[in-house]
Design an enzyme around this catalytic site. Structure first.
Site: not given
Length: 265
Positions: A45-46, A113, A183, A84, A115
């Site tokens: 999602d960067s 992925k 992270e 993501d 979070e």
């Protein structure tokens, strides 16, 4: 070369062999990374910042991530493709989360992925695995929760915080996650987690002792320069290359050397 799977990554860990992971957001980049031998390609999602110019990762949506996932999957024949799940796409309720996650798989993702770690995330991971979708966990600094965390802050710096991260990692492992991104975690904490769980850990600014390592491709290529994390090593200068190519193209048009006689019909 055979397709990288969750079993491949587990074998890497068991054999103490490090593996690589990079983000990609388009077909050609994914194709080149795949040919280079990257083990895992993440549609991160960067891309909200690097590809779409948004202020943060929370602004990208499911439809956008689906488009990028489809493009990357077309270029990745051997690498494992992980998407993501974007902000608010999996945290409202289990049914809508599974619908959004299933959509990513239909568009070519081999895994997703998620979070964070709480009772809901653990339950969702169990549901995904039962549905046939591998899940990569993500703890430590979680960008989608930056407003709650209070910014880009290193996680796990105290003994209590470090113990909490280890507990979270074990919970994600028990729920069925096949790997976990750590992270912005102190190196010694990431090392302890890596040694105390059986699934692979992936360092995103978490030091040298994880099983795998991930970077944003635009940082690696030297293409994105709005900001650069401490752990991001530049292996090229695409900003300079792109600017130079465009400048030379403009110059050739101005002086009449483009197109030449070999470039016309």
């Amino acid at each position: 070369m055979s397709k990288i799977t969750t079993r491949t990554l587990k074998k890497y860990k068991d054999n103490n062999e490090k593996f690589s992971m990079l983000t990609a957001y388009d077909y050609s980049t994914a194709k080149y990374l795949d040919q280079a031998g990257i083990d895992v390609i993440l549609i991160g999602d960067s891309l909200a910042m690097t590809a779409l110019g948004y202020e943060n990762t929370n602004q990208v949506g499911v439809e956008e991530m689906s488009i990028f996932t489809k493009a990357v999957a077309k270029g990745a024949n051997n690498a494992m493709v992980v998407t993501d799940m974007p902000f608010m796409s999996y945290t409202i309720d289990i049914p809508s989360a599974l619908t959004n996650i299933g959509n990513m798989v239909k568009n070519g993702a081999n895994a997703v992925k998620l979070e964070g770690c709480n009772d809901y995330i653990e339950k969702l991971i169990e549901c995904c695995v039962n549905m046939g979708v591998p899940v990569m966990g993500h703890i430590g600094f979680t960008p989608q929760s930056q407003n709650v965390i209070g910014g880009h802050i290193i996680q796990g710096k105290t003994e209590d915080a470090a113990n909490e991260l280890l507990k979270q990692a074990k919970k994600l492992e028990k729920a069925g996650a096949f790997s976990i991104v750590l992270e912005m975690v102190p190196e010694n904490v990431a090392k302890s987690i890596t040694e105390n769980i059986s699934i692979p850990t992936i360092s995103c600014g978490a030091g040298r002792y994880c099983d795998g390592f991930v970077m944003v491709c635009d940082d690696l290529f030297g293409k994105f320069d709005d900001f650069t994390p401490k752990f991001a090593r530049k292996y090229g200068n695409m900003k300079e290359l792109i600017t130079k190519c465009a400048t030379n193209y403009i110059s050739d048009i101005k002086n009449g050397s483009y197109p030449n006689e070999n470039e016309v019909y």
